[in-house]
Design a protein around this motif. Sequence first.
Motif, mmCIF file in Angstrom:
data_model
loop_
_atom_site.group_PDB
_atom_site.id
_atom_site.type_symbol
_atom_site.label_atom_id
_atom_site.label_comp_id
_atom_site.label_asym_id
_atom_site.label_seq_id
_atom_site.Cartn_x
_atom_site.Cartn_y
_atom_site.Cartn_z
ATOM 1 N N UNK A 1 -1.181 -51.036 -30.841
ATOM 2 C CA UNK A 1 -1.142 -52.375 -30.277
ATOM 3 C C UNK A 1 -1.582 -53.355 -31.344
ATOM 4 N N UNK A 2 -0.698 -54.266 -31.724
ATOM 5 C CA UNK A 2 -1.017 -55.311 -32.692
ATOM 6 C C UNK A 2 -1.496 -56.514 -31.906
ATOM 7 N N UNK A 3 -2.708 -56.960 -32.172
ATOM 8 C CA UNK A 3 -3.250 -58.074 -31.394
ATOM 9 C C UNK A 3 -3.825 -59.166 -32.281
ATOM 10 N N UNK A 4 -3.066 -59.565 -33.295
ATOM 11 C CA UNK A 4 -3.522 -60.628 -34.184
ATOM 12 C C UNK A 4 -3.117 -62.014 -33.728
ATOM 13 N N UNK A 5 -2.326 -62.102 -32.663
ATOM 14 C CA UNK A 5 -1.913 -63.418 -32.211
ATOM 15 C C UNK A 5 -2.120 -63.525 -30.708
ATOM 16 N N UNK A 55 8.340 -58.179 -42.657
ATOM 17 C CA UNK A 55 9.201 -59.360 -42.660
ATOM 18 C C UNK A 55 9.220 -60.054 -41.293
ATOM 19 N N UNK A 56 9.468 -59.281 -40.238
ATOM 20 C CA UNK A 56 9.636 -59.860 -38.896
ATOM 21 C C UNK A 56 8.345 -60.343 -38.256
ATOM 22 N N UNK A 57 7.308 -59.550 -38.361
ATOM 23 C CA UNK A 57 6.100 -59.841 -37.583
ATOM 24 C C UNK A 57 4.971 -60.459 -38.385
ATOM 25 N N UNK A 58 5.057 -60.404 -39.694
ATOM 26 C CA UNK A 58 4.031 -61.019 -40.529
ATOM 27 C C UNK A 58 4.653 -62.031 -41.483
ATOM 28 N N UNK A 59 5.864 -62.447 -41.156
ATOM 29 C CA UNK A 59 6.589 -63.494 -41.890
ATOM 30 C C UNK A 59 6.740 -63.209 -43.378
ATOM 31 N N UNK A 69 -5.369 -56.728 -40.163
ATOM 32 C CA UNK A 69 -4.687 -56.882 -38.879
ATOM 33 C C UNK A 69 -5.444 -56.026 -37.861
ATOM 34 N N UNK A 70 -5.330 -56.377 -36.608
ATOM 35 C CA UNK A 70 -6.024 -55.633 -35.561
ATOM 36 C C UNK A 70 -5.034 -54.714 -34.850
ATOM 37 N N UNK A 71 -5.308 -53.416 -34.919
ATOM 38 C CA UNK A 71 -4.480 -52.400 -34.275
ATOM 39 C C UNK A 71 -5.367 -51.599 -33.335
ATOM 40 N N UNK A 72 -4.960 -51.526 -32.082
ATOM 41 C CA UNK A 72 -5.742 -50.784 -31.079
ATOM 42 C C UNK A 72 -7.210 -51.200 -31.083
ATOM 43 N N UNK A 73 -7.419 -52.490 -31.189
ATOM 44 C CA UNK A 73 -8.751 -53.114 -31.155
ATOM 45 C C UNK A 73 -9.635 -52.751 -32.342
ATOM 46 N N UNK A 74 -9.043 -52.255 -33.418
ATOM 47 C CA UNK A 74 -9.775 -51.960 -34.647
ATOM 48 C C UNK A 74 -9.157 -52.766 -35.772
#
Length: 190
Positions: A1-5, A55-59, A69-74
Amino acid sequence: DLSDNAHPERFPGYGVTQGFFDVLGVKAARGRTFLPEESQPGRDQVVVLKHSFWQRHLNGDPNIVGKTITLNRKVFTVVGVMPADFNYPYNTGEMWTPLVFDKDEQHNRVNHYLRVIGLLKPGATLAQTQSELHEIAKRAQQQYPETNSGRDVSVVPLTDDAVRGARAGVPILMGAVVFVLLIACANVAN
C-alpha cells in the motif's frame, strides 16, 4: 500500500534476496539495487522501483533516489529505479524490497511459497542440477516428514518458465491465423 498522498493505492511488489538482480544480469538505471547488509532485519527499509511505476506514480522525479515513500505504513528509502525494459516477473510487480526472515519465519517449515532462481555453476547441466536438488529435497522429506512429505524440486530454464502459459495457446493461435488467411484468400479469389 503506497500512502504518500491523499489517496492511498495498492500495488503488487516482491520481496527478493540481495542477489536477485545480479542473477538476472540487470543493473539499476538510477541508483543501485540491494546491498548484502540490507538483507538483515532493521536494515531492510529500502525499495527498488519499476521504471513505469516511477514514471506514472512519482512523476519521473529525477531526484527520487534517496527519497522516502510509505509502503504498508513503513517508511522506505528509494535506492534505485530499474531500466524501462526490465519487467520481471512479467507485468506483475511495481517494486522490490529485500526479503528478510525474522527468527519465527526462519524456522517455519509449513509455508512453501517461495520461488527460487539461480545460475548454474560453470560446466553444470540441468540434469545434474535437477539430480542434486532432488537429493536435497529427499533428505528434507526424511528429516521433516510432516512438512516436506511429497515435496520435490523442479529445475526449469528461466525462459521456459516465462513462456510456459503461452505455449499451450500457440498452436491454437496459429491455426486461427491460418484459418483467417484462408478465408481472406477465398474472398480475394471470389
